[in-house]
Each structure stands twice: as structure tokens, then as C-alpha cells.
Design an enzyme around this catalytic site. Structure first.
Site, PDB file in Angstrom:
ATOM      1  N   ILE A   1     -17.598 -17.353  -3.605  1.00 60.01           N
ATOM      2  CA  ILE A   1     -18.273 -18.129  -2.572  1.00 60.01           C
ATOM      3  C   ILE A   1     -18.869 -17.106  -1.616  1.00 60.01           C
ATOM      4  O   ILE A   1     -18.197 -16.147  -1.232  1.00 60.01           O
ATOM      5  CB  ILE A   1     -17.327 -19.124  -1.865  1.00 60.01           C
ATOM      6  CG1 ILE A   1     -18.089 -19.953  -0.811  1.00 60.01           C
ATOM      7  CG2 ILE A   1     -16.116 -18.443  -1.302  1.00 60.01           C
ATOM      8  CD1 ILE A   1     -17.285 -21.127  -0.260  1.00 60.01           C
TER       9      ILE A   1
ATOM     10  N   ASN B   1     -11.244  -9.148   4.864  1.00 58.47           N
ATOM     11  CA  ASN B   1     -12.254 -10.161   5.180  1.00 58.47           C
ATOM     12  C   ASN B   1     -11.630 -11.228   6.086  1.00 58.47           C
ATOM     13  O   ASN B   1     -11.359 -12.356   5.668  1.00 58.47           O
ATOM     14  CB  ASN B   1     -12.817 -10.763   3.895  1.00 58.47           C
ATOM     15  CG  ASN B   1     -14.031 -11.615   4.137  1.00 58.47           C
ATOM     16  OD1 ASN B   1     -14.317 -12.021   5.259  1.00 58.47           O
ATOM     17  ND2 ASN B   1     -14.754 -11.902   3.071  1.00 58.47           N
TER      18      ASN B   1
ATOM     19  N   TYR C   1     -10.313 -20.015   5.092  1.00 62.73           N
ATOM     20  CA  TYR C   1      -9.477 -20.583   4.040  1.00 62.73           C
ATOM     21  C   TYR C   1      -8.199 -21.181   4.617  1.00 62.73           C
ATOM     22  O   TYR C   1      -7.791 -22.270   4.222  1.00 62.73           O
ATOM     23  CB  TYR C   1      -9.149 -19.533   2.977  1.00 62.73           C
ATOM     24  CG  TYR C   1     -10.381 -18.986   2.283  1.00 62.73           C
ATOM     25  CD1 TYR C   1     -11.459 -19.803   1.974  1.00 62.73           C
ATOM     26  CD2 TYR C   1     -10.469 -17.646   1.959  1.00 62.73           C
ATOM     27  CE1 TYR C   1     -12.587 -19.299   1.361  1.00 62.73           C
ATOM     28  CE2 TYR C   1     -11.596 -17.134   1.332  1.00 62.73           C
ATOM     29  CZ  TYR C   1     -12.656 -17.966   1.037  1.00 62.73           C
ATOM     30  OH  TYR C   1     -13.771 -17.464   0.419  1.00 62.73           O
TER      31      TYR C   1
ATOM     32  N   GLU D   1      -9.217 -15.688  -4.578  1.00 56.60           N
ATOM     33  CA  GLU D   1      -8.843 -14.348  -4.136  1.00 56.60           C
ATOM     34  C   GLU D   1      -9.858 -13.908  -3.103  1.00 56.60           C
ATOM     35  O   GLU D   1     -11.046 -14.212  -3.217  1.00 56.60           O
ATOM     36  CB  GLU D   1      -8.848 -13.379  -5.314  1.00 56.60           C
ATOM     37  CG  GLU D   1      -7.768 -13.687  -6.316  1.00 56.60           C
ATOM     38  CD  GLU D   1      -7.991 -13.032  -7.661  1.00 56.60           C
ATOM     39  OE1 GLU D   1      -9.095 -12.516  -7.907  1.00 56.60           O
ATOM     40  OE2 GLU D   1      -7.063 -13.054  -8.470  1.00 56.60           O
TER      41      GLU D   1
END
Length: 161
Positions: A82, A121, A128, A116
Site C-alpha cells: 500500500i 515507518n 495501522y 508487514e
């Protein structure tokens, strides 16, 4: 004094990713990975029946702001990638894209989803977690970085039902 031009907020439409958009996706992907996927690799993925792919696009569907590609093998799904074009990050596109993509994965029969993400990041990890993803593992040295170093991948899982 007038303020300098400020770009309008982006209100993306989320649509199924098409093979015509593979080149734009490859360009976005290349900004993030030492070994990015080419347009041909993305096209190959899109031909697979178990792949679910979405794009965040402008209203006419011409400009791709970001995309998500997953593989569904019920009851599981894995987000393979993504990414949101760096020029459009911080405008809610990733959030809208992830929400729509997770809904499509659930509609395809997935009960839980894995992904993953590079440990460094922080903005992606925060996103998430806000969607209920929890870390279930890690893979030290998993990602090759553009500078030749290796980065740890965090493995996340979320329930869709």
C-alpha cells in the site's frame, strides 16, 4: 499580504485498480523500495483471481494518488503493498484507501488480514494501529533499503469480522 498558494485538500475516489494504472503505481512504488515493482509485475498481480486491488484516484479516475494490493486466501488476506504518492501524503488518502480496501477484503471473505511494515515507518505504523492492527511478529533485516542497509519489518494482524 496574501498567503502563498495552498493546494486544495484531496478528496479521492477509491476504485478498483486497473492494469491501465499499473505504470502510475510502479512510479509511486519506486519512491519507497530499493527493489520496486515494475508495471509488468503489477499487471501480473492484477491478473490473479485471488488479488484484490484498489486505487485512490481523482474524480475522473485519471490521477492515481495511491494504491493497495492484497492477496485473499480465505479466511486470510495479506496486504502485499500500500503506498500513497509522497506529494499527497498527510491528506487522508492513506486512511481512505485503507478503509475501503479492508472493506473489500472482508467482502471477499477474509476474516483477518496481515501486513508487514518497516519499523521506522512511524506514520504507517500509527495508521495501522488506528485500524486495530496489532504487532504479532518482526523480521530483522527483512527490507533492503536504498542506501544498502537492512530494516526490520514489523508483522501486523487485524480482525475483519
Amino acid at each position: 499580504m496574501l498567503w502563498p498558494f495552498s493546494p486544495r485538500p484531496v478528496d479521492p475516489a477509491i476504485r478498483r485498480l486497473t492494469q491501465r494504472q499499473a505504470g502510475a503505481c510502479a512510479e509511486i512504488h519506486s519512491a519507497f523500495f530499493a527493489r520496486p515493482w515494475g508495471a509488468g509485475e503489477i499487471e501480473d498481480l492484477l491478473r490473479q483471481k485471488e488479488v484484490v486491488a484498489d486505487a485512490a484516484v481523482d474524480g475522473r479516475g485519471k490521477k492515481v494518488f495511491g494504491f493497495a494490493i492484497s492477496r485473499v486466501l480465505c479466511p486470510e488476506a495479506e496486504i502485499l503493498t500500500i503506498a500513497v504518492d509522497r506529494r499527497f501524503q498527510g491528506k487522508g488518502i492513506g486512511r481512505a484507501l485503507l478503509a475501503a480496501h479492508l472493506a473489500r477484503l472482508a467482502a471477499a471473505g477474509a476474516q483477518h488480514v496481515f501486513l508487514e511494515v518497516a519499523e521506522a515507518n512511524a506514520s504507517a505504523v500509527k495508521l495501522y494501529r488506528s485500524f486495530g492492527f496489532a504487532q504479532v511478529g518482526q523480521r530483522p533485516g527483512y527490507y533492503a533499503m536504498k542506501d544498502g542497509s537492512r530494516a526490520t519489518a514489523l508483522v501486523f494482524r487485524a480482525e475483519l469480522v
